[in-house]
Structure formats: C-alpha cells, structure tokens
Write a protein that holds these residues in place. Structure first.
Motif, PDB file in Angstrom:
ATOM      1  N   PRO A   8       3.884  -6.097  12.960  1.00 29.80           N
ATOM      2  CA  PRO A   8       3.459  -6.605  11.712  1.00 29.80           C
ATOM      3  C   PRO A   8       3.002  -5.528  10.841  1.00 29.80           C
ATOM      4  CG  PRO A   8       1.884  -6.569  13.743  1.00 29.80           C
ATOM      5  CD  PRO A   8       3.191  -6.085  14.165  1.00 29.80           C
ATOM      6  N   VAL A   9       2.848  -4.183  11.415  1.00 26.00           N
ATOM      7  CA  VAL A   9       2.753  -3.210  10.254  1.00 26.00           C
ATOM      8  C   VAL A   9       3.909  -2.459   9.880  1.00 26.00           C
ATOM      9  CG1 VAL A   9       1.265  -1.135   9.684  1.00 26.00           C
ATOM     10  CG2 VAL A   9       0.376  -2.810  11.140  1.00 26.00           C
ATOM     11  N   TYR A  26       5.130   6.876   1.132  1.00 25.50           N
ATOM     12  CA  TYR A  26       5.572   5.742   2.102  1.00 25.50           C
ATOM     13  C   TYR A  26       4.905   4.583   1.636  1.00 25.50           C
ATOM     14  CZ  TYR A  26       7.059   9.155   5.399  1.00 25.50           C
ATOM     15  OH  TYR A  26       7.617  10.224   5.919  1.00 25.50           O
ATOM     16  N   HIS A  42       0.548  -1.189  -0.012  1.00 24.38           N
ATOM     17  CA  HIS A  42      -0.092  -0.122  -0.026  1.00 24.38           C
ATOM     18  C   HIS A  42       0.901   1.255   0.012  1.00 24.38           C
ATOM     19  CE1 HIS A  42      -2.549  -3.239   1.320  1.00 24.38           C
ATOM     20  NE2 HIS A  42      -1.914  -3.273   2.449  1.00 24.38           N
ATOM     21  N   GLN A  56       3.917   0.587   2.474  1.00 24.25           N
ATOM     22  CA  GLN A  56       3.476  -0.278   3.871  1.00 24.25           C
ATOM     23  C   GLN A  56       2.949  -1.647   3.316  1.00 24.25           C
ATOM     24  OE1 GLN A  56      -0.391   0.096   5.019  1.00 24.25           O
ATOM     25  NE2 GLN A  56       0.114  -1.875   6.179  1.00 24.25           N
ATOM     26  N   PHE A  70       6.309   0.294   7.687  1.00 24.70           N
ATOM     27  CA  PHE A  70       6.347   1.563   6.651  1.00 24.70           C
ATOM     28  C   PHE A  70       7.784   1.331   5.954  1.00 24.70           C
ATOM     29  CE2 PHE A  70       2.175   3.333   7.119  1.00 24.70           C
ATOM     30  CZ  PHE A  70       1.842   3.143   8.296  1.00 24.70           C
ATOM     31  N   TRP A  74       1.718  -5.419   5.493  1.00 25.00           N
ATOM     32  CA  TRP A  74       1.675  -6.357   6.765  1.00 25.00           C
ATOM     33  C   TRP A  74       2.306  -7.554   6.827  1.00 25.00           C
ATOM     34  CZ3 TRP A  74      -1.434  -6.252  11.146  1.00 25.00           C
ATOM     35  CH2 TRP A  74      -1.374  -7.433  11.788  1.00 25.00           C
ATOM     36  N   TYR A  88       1.006   5.569   0.510  1.00 18.25           N
ATOM     37  CA  TYR A  88       0.547   6.897   1.123  1.00 18.25           C
ATOM     38  C   TYR A  88       1.202   7.852   0.458  1.00 18.25           C
ATOM     39  CZ  TYR A  88      -1.321   3.296   4.083  1.00 18.25           C
ATOM     40  OH  TYR A  88      -2.084   2.260   4.339  1.00 18.25           O
ATOM     41  N   TYR A 128      -3.652   0.873  -2.963  1.00 22.93           N
ATOM     42  CA  TYR A 128      -3.621  -0.322  -2.109  1.00 22.93           C
ATOM     43  C   TYR A 128      -3.697  -1.557  -2.760  1.00 22.93           C
ATOM     44  CZ  TYR A 128      -8.696  -0.466  -2.952  1.00 22.93           C
ATOM     45  OH  TYR A 128     -10.099  -0.647  -3.408  1.00 22.93           O
ATOM     46  N   ASP A 129      -3.386  -2.578  -1.892  1.00 23.61           N
ATOM     47  CA  ASP A 129      -3.318  -3.904  -2.537  1.00 23.61           C
ATOM     48  C   ASP A 129      -2.575  -4.049  -3.919  1.00 23.61           C
ATOM     49  OD1 ASP A 129      -6.656  -5.165  -1.529  1.00 23.61           O
ATOM     50  OD2 ASP A 129      -4.697  -4.748  -0.362  1.00 23.61           O
ATOM     51  N   LEU A 133      -3.924   7.677   1.593  1.00 27.81           N
ATOM     52  CA  LEU A 133      -3.944   6.434   0.909  1.00 27.81           C
ATOM     53  C   LEU A 133      -4.170   6.610  -0.793  1.00 27.81           C
ATOM     54  CD1 LEU A 133      -3.528   3.273   0.891  1.00 27.81           C
ATOM     55  CD2 LEU A 133      -6.170   3.376   0.724  1.00 27.81           C
ATOM     56  N   GLY A 178      10.775   3.687   4.544  1.00 22.22           N
ATOM     57  CA  GLY A 178      11.400   5.031   5.277  1.00 22.22           C
ATOM     58  C   GLY A 178      10.918   6.161   4.668  1.00 22.22           C
TER      59      GLY A 178
END
Lengths: 108, 122
Positions: free
Chosen positions: A96-97, A86, A33, A88, A99, A90, A35, A48-49, A45, A101
């Motif tokens: 688990p989350v 950024y 994902h 990201q 990002f 999981w 951002y 995503y995906d 956002l 840098g």
C-alpha cells in the motif's frame, strides 16, 4: 501493485525553476507526498497532500496533482536544493505504501 | 524536538535473525502510526511495514511478509522490527519513520530517523 514513475534526473541552473514529475495511473485521485533526500541524510518531507508544505519548508517548494501526473515545483533553485526527490502515495493494494524511483536534481 | 533513534543493525548471515529498535521522543508516541522504510545501497526508498497507534492495524510489504514482524511498546515509546530468515536482498539502511496519521492507511512520513544498517552476508 501501483507504480509511480519519475525521471531519473533533472538539471536546472541556479535561480531557475525545477519541475519533477511523478506519473501514475489516475494519480490525480490520490494524495501525493514528496521527500527530499540529500547525500548521507534521511529523507525530509517537503510537500504533502499534493500541495501542502510542512512548517519550515520554504515557499519555493510547491506541488500539484492532476490526471496521471503529479509535479513538484522548486522555484528560484539554490545549490542547496541539490538532492534526490521521491514521490509517495498510499494505494489500497498488497503493497500500500508506494514510492517513486526517485529523481536526482542537479543544480548546474 | 522529534527524535527517532534506530539501533540493532549489523552484519548477519543469511537465514539468521535480527531485531531492530527505534526509540522515539519529542512527541506523544501513542498518537501516531509508525513505520519502517528501507533503502538498499544506492537504491530508492522501499516501505517495509507499518503499525497503527494501538497495534490494531499492521501492514507489511509483500517482500517481507511472513518473515518480518513489527511491534511497538507505547509505554517505552519504542518501535521494533523482528527480522527472521534474512536474505541478501534485505541488505539496506532501515529507517524508522513517524506518520502524520494515527492509522496505517493514508500514511505520510513527517519525521525520519537516521537509520540503522543491516548487512546480510556470509
């Protein structure tokens, strides 16, 4: 823990195409994902995906993900696209989350 | 329109506590997991904690585990972060973020608040 690596900065002229990479071990097996964060603002956002766009995000923003690299592509770059970006994911680890840098996109 | 409004930040001495709140509106709050993400001055994004729709699943970053506690009140459409034993390295802008998912796992943050600033200093 899982690590995502982004270039600190990318520069592009208006109207050109910007590509921002996000590297990680076998990242192609994960959903990535992206951002956008403009100065003084909260993140937004944009993809995503790997390659889906939320409503309201221009088609100029696209994403891909394969192997060890995910890429955010911004076509026909505009001055208003100047921001930090950024990635990201999981990851089923202790943190688990994850990002990246962040990459500062400069529009020349 | 989705709105997330954080509050509770401020200047606090090392070792002290602070409680952050996030008031949510514009969506069905108890249909989604919620998270806290922070950003130290001039630095990148760091996930802090997440909580599933029914508080049944909770996760913390290693950096805050044992010191921070996340909770939610679905009747009040509110998310909280109790921060104890604060350290200088906890200084950051704390964002409340909505997940696209009902569970903590596989999170994507589709809406963010504007953040509340926490400064830990003597």
């Amino acid at each position: 823990s899982y690590v995502l690596t982004q270039p600190p900065s990318v520069s592009v002229a208006p109207g050109q195409t910007a590509r921002i990479t996000c590297g990680g071990n076998n990242i192609g097996s994960k959903s990535v994902h992206w951002y956008q964060q403009k100065p003084g603002q909260a993140p937004v956002l944009v993809v995503y995906d790997d390659s889906d766009r939320p409503s309201g995000i221009p088609e100029r923003f696209s994403g891909s993900n394969s192997g060890n690299t995910a890429t955010l592509t911004i076509s026909r770059v505009e001055a208003g696209d100047e921001a930090d970006y950024y990635c990201q994911v999981w990851d089923s680890s202790s943190d688990p989350v994850v990002f990246g840098g962040g990459t500062k996109l400069t529009v020349l | 329109e989705v709105q997330l409004v954080e509050s509770g930040g401020g200047l606090v001495q090392p070792g002290r506590s602070l409680r952050l709140s996030c008031a949510a509106s514009g969506f069905t709050f108890d249909d989604y997991a919620m998270h806290w993400v922070r950003q130290a001055p001039g630095k990148g994004l760091e996930w802090v904690s997440g909580i599933s729709w029914n508080s049944g699943s909770i996760g913390y970053a290693d950096s805050v585990k044992g010191r921070f506690t996340i909770s939610r009140d679905n009747a009040k459409n509110s998310l909280y972060l109790q921060m104890n034993s604060l350290r200088a390295e906890d200084t950051a802008l704390y964002y409340c973020a909505k997940s696209r998912e009902i569970a903590v796992a596989g999170t994507v943050f589709d809406y963010w608040g504007q953040g509340t600033l926490v400064t830990v200093s003597s």
